[in-house]
Motif scaffolding. Structure first.
Motif, PDB file in Angstrom:
ATOM      1  N   ASN A  84       0.804  -1.223   0.000  1.00 42.44           N
ATOM      2  CA  ASN A  84       0.000   0.000   0.000  1.00 42.44           C
ATOM      3  C   ASN A  84       0.839   1.275   0.000  1.00 42.44           C
ATOM      4  OD1 ASN A  84      -2.456  -1.313  -0.103  1.00 42.44           O
ATOM      5  ND2 ASN A  84      -2.618  -1.498   2.095  1.00 42.44           N
ATOM      6  N   GLY A  85       2.148   1.142  -0.212  1.00 45.16           N
ATOM      7  CA  GLY A  85       2.982   2.313  -0.401  1.00 45.16           C
ATOM      8  C   GLY A  85       3.815   2.763   0.781  1.00 45.16           C
ATOM      9  N   LEU A  86       3.727   2.086   1.927  1.00 46.10           N
ATOM     10  CA  LEU A  86       4.596   2.446   3.039  1.00 46.10           C
ATOM     11  C   LEU A  86       5.995   1.904   2.776  1.00 46.10           C
ATOM     12  CD1 LEU A  86       1.718   2.715   4.432  1.00 46.10           C
ATOM     13  CD2 LEU A  86       2.948   2.296   6.538  1.00 46.10           C
ATOM     14  N   THR A  87       6.991   2.593   3.281  1.00 44.18           N
ATOM     15  CA  THR A  87       8.368   2.136   3.204  1.00 44.18           C
ATOM     16  C   THR A  87       8.749   1.500   4.530  1.00 44.18           C
ATOM     17  OG1 THR A  87       9.269   4.199   4.048  1.00 44.18           O
ATOM     18  CG2 THR A  87       8.922   4.060   1.643  1.00 44.18           C
ATOM     19  N   ALA A  88       9.915   0.870   4.557  1.00 44.16           N
ATOM     20  CA  ALA A  88      10.415   0.334   5.819  1.00 44.16           C
ATOM     21  C   ALA A  88      10.560   1.459   6.843  1.00 44.16           C
ATOM     22  CB  ALA A  88      11.749  -0.379   5.595  1.00 44.16           C
ATOM     23  N   ALA A  89      11.005   2.632   6.400  1.00 40.99           N
ATOM     24  CA  ALA A  89      11.145   3.781   7.307  1.00 40.99           C
ATOM     25  C   ALA A  89       9.787   4.213   7.857  1.00 40.99           C
ATOM     26  CB  ALA A  89      11.824   4.944   6.592  1.00 40.99           C
ATOM     27  N   ASP A  90       8.742   4.190   7.020  1.00 43.38           N
ATOM     28  CA  ASP A  90       7.392   4.530   7.475  1.00 43.38           C
ATOM     29  C   ASP A  90       6.916   3.542   8.533  1.00 43.38           C
ATOM     30  OD1 ASP A  90       7.152   6.649   5.580  1.00 43.38           O
ATOM     31  OD2 ASP A  90       6.313   5.267   4.086  1.00 43.38           O
ATOM     32  N   ILE A  91       7.145   2.265   8.283  1.00 46.82           N
ATOM     33  CA  ILE A  91       6.705   1.220   9.213  1.00 46.82           C
ATOM     34  C   ILE A  91       7.434   1.386  10.549  1.00 46.82           C
ATOM     35  CG2 ILE A  91       6.719  -1.279   9.637  1.00 46.82           C
ATOM     36  CD1 ILE A  91       6.226  -1.528   6.516  1.00 46.82           C
ATOM     37  N   LYS A  92       8.715   1.687  10.492  1.00 42.09           N
ATOM     38  CA  LYS A  92       9.478   1.939  11.720  1.00 42.09           C
ATOM     39  C   LYS A  92       8.850   3.089  12.502  1.00 42.09           C
ATOM     40  CE  LYS A  92      13.368   4.251  11.635  1.00 42.09           C
ATOM     41  NZ  LYS A  92      14.795   4.618  11.446  1.00 42.09           N
ATOM     42  N   GLU A  93       8.495   4.175  11.823  1.00 48.49           N
ATOM     43  CA  GLU A  93       7.904   5.331  12.499  1.00 48.49           C
ATOM     44  C   GLU A  93       6.547   4.990  13.118  1.00 48.49           C
ATOM     45  OE1 GLU A  93       9.345   8.167  13.314  1.00 48.49           O
ATOM     46  OE2 GLU A  93      11.160   7.456  12.308  1.00 48.49           O
ATOM     47  N   VAL A  94       5.751   4.174  12.424  1.00 47.47           N
ATOM     48  CA  VAL A  94       4.459   3.750  12.979  1.00 47.47           C
ATOM     49  C   VAL A  94       4.690   2.971  14.269  1.00 47.47           C
ATOM     50  CG1 VAL A  94       2.437   2.266  12.619  1.00 47.47           C
ATOM     51  CG2 VAL A  94       3.231   3.745  10.769  1.00 47.47           C
ATOM     52  N   ILE A  95       5.656   2.059  14.257  1.00 49.54           N
ATOM     53  CA  ILE A  95       5.924   1.258  15.456  1.00 49.54           C
ATOM     54  C   ILE A  95       6.448   2.146  16.583  1.00 49.54           C
ATOM     55  CG2 ILE A  95       7.240  -0.653  16.434  1.00 49.54           C
ATOM     56  CD1 ILE A  95       7.264  -1.890  13.577  1.00 49.54           C
ATOM     57  N   LEU A  96       7.375   3.049  16.276  1.00 52.00           N
ATOM     58  CA  LEU A  96       7.893   3.951  17.305  1.00 52.00           C
ATOM     59  C   LEU A  96       6.783   4.815  17.892  1.00 52.00           C
ATOM     60  CD1 LEU A  96      11.259   5.124  15.714  1.00 52.00           C
ATOM     61  CD2 LEU A  96      10.982   3.881  17.870  1.00 52.00           C
ATOM     62  N   HIS A  97       5.944   5.364  17.034  1.00 57.17           N
ATOM     63  CA  HIS A  97       4.845   6.212  17.498  1.00 57.17           C
ATOM     64  C   HIS A  97       3.875   5.410  18.373  1.00 57.17           C
ATOM     65  CE1 HIS A  97       2.358   9.811  17.318  1.00 57.17           C
ATOM     66  NE2 HIS A  97       1.321   8.986  17.239  1.00 57.17           N
ATOM     67  N   THR A  98       3.583   4.209  17.962  1.00 59.81           N
ATOM     68  CA  THR A  98       2.659   3.361  18.708  1.00 59.81           C
ATOM     69  C   THR A  98       3.251   2.959  20.055  1.00 59.81           C
ATOM     70  OG1 THR A  98       1.771   2.557  16.607  1.00 59.81           O
ATOM     71  CG2 THR A  98       1.213   1.283  18.554  1.00 59.81           C
ATOM     72  N   ALA A  99       4.573   2.853  20.140  1.00 59.03           N
ATOM     73  CA  ALA A  99       5.223   2.471  21.398  1.00 59.03           C
ATOM     74  C   ALA A  99       4.856   3.423  22.525  1.00 59.03           C
ATOM     75  CB  ALA A  99       6.739   2.436  21.224  1.00 59.03           C
ATOM     76  N   ILE A 100       4.707   4.689  22.208  1.00 60.97           N
ATOM     77  CA  ILE A 100       4.381   5.683  23.229  1.00 60.97           C
ATOM     78  C   ILE A 100       2.997   5.420  23.822  1.00 60.97           C
ATOM     79  CG2 ILE A 100       3.986   8.163  23.633  1.00 60.97           C
ATOM     80  CD1 ILE A 100       6.940   7.257  23.110  1.00 60.97           C
ATOM     81  N   TYR A 101       2.078   4.968  23.021  1.00 61.48           N
ATOM     82  CA  TYR A 101       0.690   4.785  23.455  1.00 61.48           C
ATOM     83  C   TYR A 101       0.363   3.346  23.828  1.00 61.48           C
ATOM     84  CZ  TYR A 101       0.435   9.466  21.737  1.00 61.48           C
ATOM     85  OH  TYR A 101       0.683  10.799  21.563  1.00 61.48           O
ATOM     86  N   LEU A 104       6.142  -0.377  25.431  1.00 60.98           N
ATOM     87  CA  LEU A 104       7.385  -0.889  24.872  1.00 60.98           C
ATOM     88  C   LEU A 104       7.349  -2.377  24.542  1.00 60.98           C
ATOM     89  CD1 LEU A 104       9.910   1.196  26.968  1.00 60.98           C
ATOM     90  CD2 LEU A 104       9.038   1.641  24.660  1.00 60.98           C
ATOM     91  N   PRO A 105       6.761  -3.235  25.379  1.00 63.27           N
ATOM     92  CA  PRO A 105       6.726  -4.649  25.009  1.00 63.27           C
ATOM     93  C   PRO A 105       5.983  -4.894  23.683  1.00 63.27           C
ATOM     94  CG  PRO A 105       6.309  -4.426  27.343  1.00 63.27           C
ATOM     95  CD  PRO A 105       6.276  -3.034  26.757  1.00 63.27           C
ATOM     96  N   ALA A 106       4.896  -4.179  23.472  1.00 64.72           N
ATOM     97  CA  ALA A 106       4.150  -4.332  22.217  1.00 64.72           C
ATOM     98  C   ALA A 106       4.994  -3.877  21.040  1.00 64.72           C
ATOM     99  CB  ALA A 106       2.843  -3.543  22.282  1.00 64.72           C
ATOM    100  N   ALA A 107       5.683  -2.748  21.186  1.00 64.85           N
ATOM    101  CA  ALA A 107       6.530  -2.242  20.108  1.00 64.85           C
ATOM    102  C   ALA A 107       7.719  -3.160  19.871  1.00 64.85           C
ATOM    103  CB  ALA A 107       7.005  -0.832  20.434  1.00 64.85           C
TER     104      ALA A 107
END
Length: 122
Positions: A84-101, A104-107
């Motif tokens: 769907n057009g995300l890059t590996a860098a985009d996916i990393k940012e989604v995981i990092l952003h989600t870690a805050i909410y 850390l174990p989920a991320a």
């Protein structure tokens, strides 16, 4: 209600033929109704709505799956996110952003799954 054929087309576009063919081959009398439900509603109704593009839907889906600790679904949706057009860098940012909410174990679990999928896609 979306029809099955439309949902199947969207499902194949997002997840790929290989994944869908395997899911279809595994369905039996017990799981057939659930597979039909997923195809009609998740793929035919929700993923096909015009309000968000597929890239945005992949971001939302990954964040939700990470938050829910749904590790059995993350790999499939990492592959879909790439489609769907995300890059590996985009996916990393989604995981990092989600870690805050989501924590850390989920991320941490999501990073391990995503890293494996990204390596296999290269």
């Amino acid at each position: 209600m979306a029809d099955h054929d439309h949902g199947m087309r969207v499902r194949r576009e997002v997840l790929g033929d290989g994944h869908v063919d395997l899911a279809e081959a595994k369905k039996d009398e017990f799981t057939a109704d659930f597979q039909d439900f997923i195809t009609r509603y998740a793929w035919g109704d929700i993923w096909a709505r015009p309000g968000l593009d597929r890239r945005s839907r992949s971001v939302a889906t990954l964040a939700a799956l990470i938050s829910l600790r749904a590790e059995n679904e993350i790999a499939m949706h990492v592959r879909a996110a790439l489609r769907n057009g995300l890059t590996a860098a985009d996916i990393k940012e989604v995981i990092l952003h989600t870690a805050i909410y989501a924590g850390l174990p989920a991320a941490n679990a999501a990073f391990a799954i995503a890293q494996q999928e990204l390596e296999e896609e290269q």
